[in-house]
Structure formats: structure tokens, C-alpha cells
Design a protein around this motif. Structure first.
Motif, PDB file in Angstrom:
ATOM      1  N   LEU A   1       0.830  -1.208   0.000  1.00  0.00           N
ATOM      2  CA  LEU A   1       0.000   0.000   0.000  1.00  0.00           C
ATOM      3  C   LEU A   1       0.862   1.255   0.000  1.00  0.00           C
ATOM      4  O   LEU A   1       2.024   1.235   0.421  1.00  0.00           O
ATOM      5  CB  LEU A   1      -0.923   0.006   1.223  1.00  0.00           C
ATOM      6  N   LYS A   2       0.268   2.341  -0.490  1.00  0.00           N
ATOM      7  CA  LYS A   2       0.957   3.622  -0.503  1.00  0.00           C
ATOM      8  C   LYS A   2       1.222   4.081   0.931  1.00  0.00           C
ATOM      9  O   LYS A   2       0.645   3.570   1.888  1.00  0.00           O
ATOM     10  CB  LYS A   2       0.111   4.657  -1.249  1.00  0.00           C
ATOM     11  N   GLU A   3       2.045   5.088   1.075  1.00  0.00           N
ATOM     12  CA  GLU A   3       2.516   5.524   2.392  1.00  0.00           C
ATOM     13  C   GLU A   3       1.370   5.913   3.324  1.00  0.00           C
ATOM     14  O   GLU A   3       1.363   5.553   4.490  1.00  0.00           O
ATOM     15  CB  GLU A   3       3.486   6.697   2.225  1.00  0.00           C
ATOM     16  N   ASN A   4       0.395   6.654   2.803  1.00  0.00           N
ATOM     17  CA  ASN A   4      -0.688   7.144   3.655  1.00  0.00           C
ATOM     18  C   ASN A   4      -1.929   6.244   3.637  1.00  0.00           C
ATOM     19  O   ASN A   4      -2.952   6.594   4.221  1.00  0.00           O
ATOM     20  CB  ASN A   4      -1.085   8.563   3.220  1.00  0.00           C
ATOM     21  N   ASP A   5      -1.851   5.107   2.947  1.00  0.00           N
ATOM     22  CA  ASP A   5      -2.969   4.166   2.886  1.00  0.00           C
ATOM     23  C   ASP A   5      -2.788   3.101   3.958  1.00  0.00           C
ATOM     24  O   ASP A   5      -1.670   2.838   4.418  1.00  0.00           O
ATOM     25  CB  ASP A   5      -3.036   3.525   1.503  1.00  0.00           C
ATOM     26  N   PHE A   6      -3.862   2.470   4.368  1.00  0.00           N
ATOM     27  CA  PHE A   6      -3.776   1.443   5.402  1.00  0.00           C
ATOM     28  C   PHE A   6      -4.933   0.457   5.207  1.00  0.00           C
ATOM     29  O   PHE A   6      -5.985   0.795   4.653  1.00  0.00           O
ATOM     30  CB  PHE A   6      -3.833   2.060   6.807  1.00  0.00           C
ATOM     31  N   PRO A   7      -4.749  -0.795   5.654  1.00  0.00           N
ATOM     32  CA  PRO A   7      -5.809  -1.805   5.477  1.00  0.00           C
ATOM     33  C   PRO A   7      -6.979  -1.560   6.423  1.00  0.00           C
ATOM     34  O   PRO A   7      -6.786  -1.183   7.579  1.00  0.00           O
ATOM     35  CB  PRO A   7      -5.108  -3.127   5.798  1.00  0.00           C
ATOM     36  N   ILE A   8      -8.190  -1.750   5.911  1.00  0.00           N
ATOM     37  CA  ILE A   8      -9.383  -1.686   6.765  1.00  0.00           C
ATOM     38  C   ILE A   8     -10.036  -3.061   6.890  1.00  0.00           C
ATOM     39  O   ILE A   8     -10.983  -3.237   7.651  1.00  0.00           O
ATOM     40  CB  ILE A   8     -10.404  -0.662   6.226  1.00  0.00           C
TER      41      ILE A   8
END
Length: 820
Positions: free
Chosen positions: A533-540
Motif C-alpha cells: 500500500l501507498k505511504e498514507n494508505d492502510f488496510p481496513i
């Protein structure tokens, strides 16, 4: 301008219309459509007539095809040699025509679509049954017209002693018309003709006692008697044609699908390639190998399956997705009374009978004329032999043959024809034996003449002759039906388990909308943090699922995105995966707020849905099951009142017992610090495209921030816009009724009051919480490090909003999966 020369002014529309009309008439009548009487197109008729005239028949030796083609092209069909040879070859292909009209030595093509060898290599002759189409053509049974250069005569139709239109079928495309007439069984069609001869008013059901349906040269199975009847009634319809297959067991708990008959006009090589592509592309699991085992003994396609594969399920998939099963479209168009017409079964049979009656009449008239001419001559010869001495004396006294003829006519009252026969009589015929033979011949001729006149004068006698000829043809050429007919069209149900490899995978959904599924092996071999994932993205969402599971993703704007797990992009754990917007059009500010995985699409639970503007509802799982267009567009699960409305949470409630249901209460909190708790059964069940009922009495610009399903033993955690974190036991909030204002759960301040950004029910296990800020930064909080607070406390500050950003949400931290 020369004298007499005229220039006509015509519009292009008139000229084009006239020329195209002529062209259309030509290709309809002279090229593409068969005649209803003999079932032949002009090129086929010319091929048969030319080969018959040239003596290239079944009882003679084979001749080079090029010789036949040259003769046909030079005398009757002034078109390309390739089109003639192609038509000739097709009439010899026993997988194209039910009763081949041409026999061929050499390569005449194959079911794999291979072309025939060049005409200089192959040899051809008419088949025995083709002789039945040409029989009696020399007895003026059909009209003959001059060929293209007026040097030869050719027939406009053949006598056709069997109903070739139905027996061999026809296919063709012309201007504005097309025809698709399937082949039939000769014996069945003849039986129907004989019945129709005796019962002219027979209905379709009576005729279908004999003509059950098409009888394809390639066999196979037809499904749908009702559709066959419709096609025979109107001349147009469709039937399902299915390959003949069997499932055989092999050693090692394996099995094999054997295909021994395929639908009419299906290219076998293309079919085998298509099945093998399905295997290579892994569109279904379980096919190990595909082999074409066809040989001189017949067609065989072997589809070897893997161990424990669902053979029937795979076969059903192949029926639905390959040409192992096709739809054949009837379009029974033929030239009838000089014009194209879509005909029913009865019309086709009746037209053939009318043609055969005409042929028998013309043949009988021809035979009658010949018999009358001959009996006249025979009677003259008998008379001459009775006065032989006088006749000889008269002939000897004559100067020449003409004088002898004239003297015989004058002296003995012979006709000129009789006198010519007497003059031409050879001396060896002047015996008593020959007189006896002549008298016998005269008697037989008189008997024949009586019979011919009876046939011409009595329709019953004519029908008797026609019936006998039809029976003779059927006796000689009848053969068993090849195609099986089944009453009903079997509905094909393809189990998803057949199409998908049944395996465990890791599925991840990110905050920014990226989806992927990863094999267990790839996940184990990678560091959990290297999730692509990109730096500011995160898994939900992160779970171990089966490829046969189903994923429901709910957005904050009321859209539901559905994906079967096996359709999610298969990627390595280090890859990003696919973005949901590649297939579903979502708004730029739209987010996935809740994701659920289900084993089946037949769940019986409910979804609890709440909106920011104070509405709530329950919706049945069945109301949100995906439709056919799920890949391209999302399903609406909530009808928003305004564009500013957001869905704050979606909770799935599985079917529970009544006692369990009573423990569940709905907890809502508003941005300005109001908390409201009431029983779940106060929330009605509504449809997908509805708003629901009032959830909370909001005042001013207040709005609902979240929804949780709780009981009195639970504890919640909330975060405010100022970065304060607070834990509050649920029992501190009284259980009242829906649509009320609620109670304050924060302490009011005179300035810069705290506002709730989000809240969450604390998990049963000791799990860290994550507070996400407007800068997409994540701040971890350990709930056990913070004591419970009362309703009138504002908690403790955990986030510096100046450096980290204003909090936007709180959630349980998604921990790495523990895989055995």
C-alpha cells in the motif's frame, strides 16, 4: 451526337433500385436458396445433371474432379471453378449432408474445418442415391431451358424421387433472405409423405408421428419437442443440440469425459482448442488434459479430469460455455412457386408430393406417346407380314426408298411411319417367330397404354404409383436415426465450485479502495508490513478467506460493492492490487466504511444501517444479494436524503435466538456529545432503496458520528476533535426509546467544547486501538492504559492536533494474521 443516340436522365436512386432489384432476384432464385421441389440450389442441380449426362455415375469408375468441374463450368455454370468444386465437395461430406449425393476419392475435407485437396488430386462420381434425383429425366418429366450460351439444355428442376430438401437440408444467405433447413431421416420423411398422401388434411401432430425432428449426420441430442413443433408449424424456431457424452472412471480416483458426437456444423478442432483454452486459462479447475482421439472408427474427444474433480459440474460448465451444446435456428426458406417463402413442414411435404405427381404425369404421358407410336409401327409390321409377298413385290418394283414408302402407303393404306418401318425391316425378321413376337409386343403395348391412360385419368391410380415409388425408395435407402430427441430442454446449472479453485487466500481491502487476494504461501514468505500500500494508505479489512466466499463492501454514500473472492485480483503480498474504481464508478470522496465476508449468498441475517442525518433501518441480506451487473455498477443499499448525508456504519446481525436478540441494543452518538441507547427491535426492517426511520432527535447542526450494537457489559471508547480519548461503560447510558435526544456523554465547556469524532465498542480481547487523523497519520492507543471515565468527563489528551492533525476516526488495530 450521332443520329438516333439518346441520353436518358435518371436519378441515382432509380438506377440503384432497379439494378439492385435485378441483382437480388438473381441471387435469390439462381444462387443461394434451394427449390422446394428437389431441394437443390442451381449450382448443385447443374453438378448432378452434368455428371449424370457425362456418365459419371455410381456404377462407373471414378473420374478426376477437375474434369467434372470443367465440364460443369464450361456448359452450365459460368462462375468460378472454386465455387463449383466447393459445392461438389460439400455434397460428398457425410458430416454435412445426411445422404451424400457425391462419392469422392481423396481428401474431401474434415470436421476440423480442413479444406479438401485440390480438384486435380481428387476423384468423384455420383452416389447411388443421387441417381434417384435424376431418374426419368430423359422422359420429359421436367422443363428444360437453354444454358447461358444457348448450346445445351439444362433442367429447371430434377425429378427427385426422394424429398431431398428435408433429407439433406440446406443453408444459404441471399439478399434479404436466409435459409437454414436441418437434415432429416429419409425413412421418416417418406413415411410422412405416404401418410399425407392418404390423409391430405393431416395436421402437424399427425405428421410428427413420423417426422420426429431433425436427424443430423453428426448425431448428437436434440432437446425441446415444443420448439421442434413450433419450427415445423411456422418454418422458424430454435432447438438445443447437445453433444453425446459419457463419464468414465479411471484409476486413481480420476475420471474422464468422453465426447462421441458433437452438434451439427460445429468445428471439432475449434471445439477442442476452446476446451483446452479453458484448461490453460484456469477458468475452471479440474481439467487435466484434452485430447482429440478421433480416428477412422469415429469421433472421440477425451477430457481427462484431475483427482476428485466434479465431472458432472465440469461437463455442465462446458455445455454452457463451449459448442458442446449449441442452439440451432430453423429458418425453412425455399423457392416455392418461383418466389422465396418460409414454409412449414406440411407445406414442404405437400409441395414435394405435387411435384412428384407432375413428374409421374409427364413421365406417363411420355411413355404413353412412345407406346402409341410403337404399337402403330408394330401393327403395321404385322399387317405387312400377312401380305409379305405383295409388299416385297411392291418394294422391288420401286425406284428408291422414298418411292417404295410412297408405293406402300398408296397400295396398302399404310401410314408413312409404318411404311418407313417396313422398308427398314431386315430380312432375318421375316420369320414366323418374329410375327409371334410382334403380336406379343402389341398385346403388351395395348396393356401398357390402358394402364398409362388409367394413371392419367384417375388421381387414385396416380397416387398408387407415387406411393409404390416412395416405398421402393424407402426400402432401398432407409437407415436408422442418428440424432436422439429429448422432450425437455435441460436447464444447465453451473456450480461455482467447479469454476473456482477451492483454496484459502488472504484478502485485503485498503482505506483508499485497493483490493487484492494473496496466496497463503506468498503471505507467509513476506513481511506483514510490506503490504504494497501507498505511504498514507492502510488496510481496513484483512482476513483469511476461501476463494468461494463472497465479499460485501459498503461505502459512506450508500453504495454496496460485491465481489466473489475468486474475482478479486490475484497479487503477491508486496503488490498493491487493483483499485475498485477500475470497474465501479465511485465519487472521489467516497470511502469503504464496512466490509463483510460470507460463505454463501443465502444468509438470513440483517444489516443495521445508520446515517449521519439521523436515520436508521434494518435490511435483509436477501435484499442486497448481487444482480447480473454487479461487476460494472454498485448496488444502492441506502437512499440518502441529501448529498451531504453519509452512512456512518453498517453492522451485520446474523440470525440469533430471541434471548440473544433481547440483549442487543443500539447505541448512537452525536458530534455534540449526545448518546442514545434503545432496543434493536425498535428498528424496523426496510428495503434497500429506502431511507429508514428516525434514529435520533438531532438539534441544530448536530449529526450522528457512529453506530454500535452493544449490551450493558460492554465498554466504548471515543475520541474528540481536540485529541482526547475516553472510555465509557455502556451501562452509564440509559436505555430509552428510538428518536429521542439522548443524554450528554461529555462535559460541556464554555469555550472550545469537545466534539465526538468517532466511537467504538472495545473488543473482548486486549487489542490496540488506532486513531486516524486528517493527515492520514495513525496513533496507537492501548485501552488498558486508560481508566473508565464517567458521563461528565472529557477523557485524557492522547493526540497533539497541531502536529498530528485532527482525529477523524477510531478503530481496532488490524493485527497480522496467525496462520497455522
Amino acid at each position: 451526337m450521332a443520329d438516333g443516340q439518346k441520353i436518358q436522365e435518371l436519378t441515382l436512386e432509380d438506377v440503384m433500385g432497379d439494378r439492385f432489384g435485378r441483382y437480388s432476384k438473381s441471387i435469390i432464385q439462381e444462387r443461394a436458396l434451394p427449390d422446394i421441389r428437389d431441394g437443390l440450389k442451381p449450382v448443385q442441380r447443374r453438378i448432378l445433371f452434368a455428371m449424370n449426362k457425362d456418365g459419371n455415375t455410381h456404377d462407373k469408375a471414378f473420374r478426376k474432379s477437375a474434369k467434372a468441374v470443367g465440364n460443369i463450368m464450361g456448359n452450365f455454370h459460368p462462375h468460378g471453378d472454386s465455387s463449383i468444386y466447393e459445392a461438389l465437395t460439400r455434397m460428398s461430406q457425410d458430416w454435412k449432408v445426411r445422404e451424400p449425393l457425391v462419392e469422392m476419392h481423396g481428401n474431401n475435407g474434415s470436421m476440423d474445418g480442413d479444406p479438401a485437396a485440390a480438384m486435380r488430386y481428387t476423384e468423384a462420381r455420383l452416389s447411388k442415391i443421387a441417381n434417384e434425383l435424376l431418374k426419368d429425366i430423359d422422359k420429359e418429366t421436367v422443363d428444360m431451358v437453354l444454358n447461358f450460351d444457348d448450346t445445351e439444355y439444362e433442367p429447371t428442376v430434377l425429378p427427385a424421387k426422394f424429398p431431398n430438401l428435408l433429407v439433406n437440408g440446406a443453408t444459404g444467405i441471399s439478399a434479404g433472405y436466409a435459409t437454414d433447413i436441418p437434415p432429416h431421416n429419409l425413412g421418416e420423411v417418406v413415411d410422412a409423405l405416404i401418410y399425407l398422401l392418404a390423409h391430405p388434411n393431416a395436421d402437424l401432430d399427425s405428421l410428427m408421428q413420423f417426422v420426429k425432428g431433425p436427424d443430423f449426420p453428426t448425431g448428437a441430442i436434440i432437446q425441446g419437442v415444443d420448439e421442434i413443433k413450433k419450427a415445423y408449424e411456422t418454418g422458424k424456431g430454435r432447438i438445443v443440440v447437445r453433444s453425446r457424452t459419457s463419464i468414465e472412471s479411471l484409476r486413481g480416483n480420476k475420471s474422464e469425459i468422453k465426447v462421441t458426437e458433437i452438434p451439427y456444423e460445429v468445428n471439432k478442432a475449434v471445439l477442442v482448442k476452446r476446451i483446452d483454452e479453458i484448461r490453460l486459462n484456469k477458468k475452471i479447475e479440474g481439467i487435466a488434459e484434452v485430447r482429440d482421439e478421433s480416428d477412422r472408427d469415429g469421433l472421440t474427444i477425451a477430457i481427462e479430469l484431475k483427482r476428485d474433480a466434479d465431472a458432472q459440474g465440469i461437463l455442465n460448465y462446458l455445455f454452457k460455455n463451449t459448442e458442446l451444446q449449441v442452439t440451432y435456428h430453423f429458418n425453412m426458406v425455399a423457392i416455392h412457386n418461383q418466389r422465396p417463402e418460409r414454409v412449414s413442414l406440411k407445406v414442404a411435404l405437400s409441395a414435394y408430393l405435387d411435384h412428384e405427381r407432375d413428374v409421374i404425369k409427364r413421365r406417363t404421358q411420355f411413355n404413353l406417346n412412345k407406346a402409341l407410336e410403337r404399337v402403330h409401327i408394330v401393327e403395321g409390321l404385322i399387317k405387312a407380314l400377312s401380305i409379305l409377298d405383295d409388299v416385297i413385290k411392291t418394294i422391288r418394283a420401286s425406284q428408291n426408298r422414298k418411292d417404295a414408302r410412297d408405293n406402300l402407303v398408296k397400295s396398302y393404306d399404310f401410314s408413312e411411319a409404318q411404311a418407313d418401318a417396313i422398308v427398314a425391316l431386315q430380312l432375318y425378321r421375316l420369320t414366323n417367330t418374329d410375327v409371334t413376337q410382334l403380336e406379343d409386343e402389341a398385346d403388351s403395348l395395348h396393356t401398357a397404354i390402358i394402364e398409362y391412360r388409367q394413371i392419367l385419368g384417375d388421381s387414385a391410380q396416380l397416387n398408387k404409383v407415387l406411393r409404390k415409388e416412395l416405398k421402393d425408395v424407402a426400402k432401398e435407402y432407409r437407415n436408422p436415426r442418428r440424432t436422439e430427441i429429448q422432450d425437455q430442454i435441460e436447464e444447465i446449472k453451473v456450480d461455482t465450485k467447479v469454476m473456482v479453485a477451492d483454496e484459502e487466500v488472504i484478502v485485503q481491502v485498503s482505506h483508499d479502495g485497493y483490493l487484492k487476494r494473496t496466496g497463503i504461501r506468498s503471505y507467509k514468505a513476506s513481511d506483514e508490513s510490506e503490504n504494497g500500500l501507498k505511504e498514507n494508505d492502510f488496510p481496513i479489512f484483512l482476513q483469511k478467506l476461501n476463494t468461494l466466499n463472497h465479499l460485501f463492501m459498503f461505502t459512506n454514500k450508500g453504495n454496496l460493492i460485491y465481489r466473489p473472492v475468486y474475482e478479486i485480483a490475484d497479487a503477491k503480498w508486496k503488490d498493491t492490487g487493483e483499485h475498485i474504481s477500475q470497474t465501479i464508478g465511485l465519487d472521489s470522496d467516497e470511502e469503504i466504511i464496512s466490509t463483510f465476508a460470507f460463505k454463501t449468498l443465502k444468509e438470513t441475517g440483517h444489516f443495521l444501517i445508520a446515517t449521519s442525518d439521523g436515520y436508521i433501518k434494518q435490511t435483509e441480506f436477501a435484499a442486497l444479494t448481487p444482480g447480473r451487473t454487479y461487476k460494472k455498477r454498485a448496488t444502492t443499499f441506502e437512499k440518502a436524503k441529501s448529498e451531504a448525508t453519509r452512512i456512518v456504519n453498517v453492522i451485520y446481525i446474523p440470525v440469533a435466538s430471541d434471548s440473544q436478540a433481547q440483549d442487543n441494543t443500539v447505541l448512537l452518538m452525536s458530534r455534540l456529545g449526545q448518546g442514545l441507547q434503545y432496543q434493536l427491535d425498535e428498528v424496523p426492517v426496510n428495503g434497500a432503496r429506502t431511507t429508514g426511520v428516525k434514529s435520533m432527535d438531532l438539534r441544530g447542526d448536530d449529526e450522528v458520528v457512529d453506530l454500535q450494537l452493544v449490551n450493558e457489559a460492554d465498554t466504548i471508547a471515543m475520541v474528540t476533535q481536540r485529541g482526547s480519548f475516553k472510555k465509557l461503560p455502556v451501562k452509564e447510558i440509559p436505555v430509552t426509546s428510538r428518536a429521542r435526544k439522548g443524554v450528554m456523554v461529555l462535559r460541556e465547556l464554555k469555550t472550545n467544547s469537545h466534539e465526538i469524532v468517532d466511537f467504538i465498542k472495545l473488543p473482548m480481547k486486549t487489542t490496540p486501538l488506532e486513531i486516524i487523523t486528517a493527515r492520514n497519520l495513525i496513533h496507537d492507543v492501548l485501552p488498558e492504559d486508560h481508566p473508565n471515565g464517567g458521563r461528565y468527563s472529557n477523557g485524557s489528551f492522547v493526540i497533539d492536533v497541531d502536529t498530528e492533525g485532527v482525529p477523524t476516526s477510531i478503530r481496532a488495530k488490524i493485527l497480522p494474521l496467525t496462520l497455522s
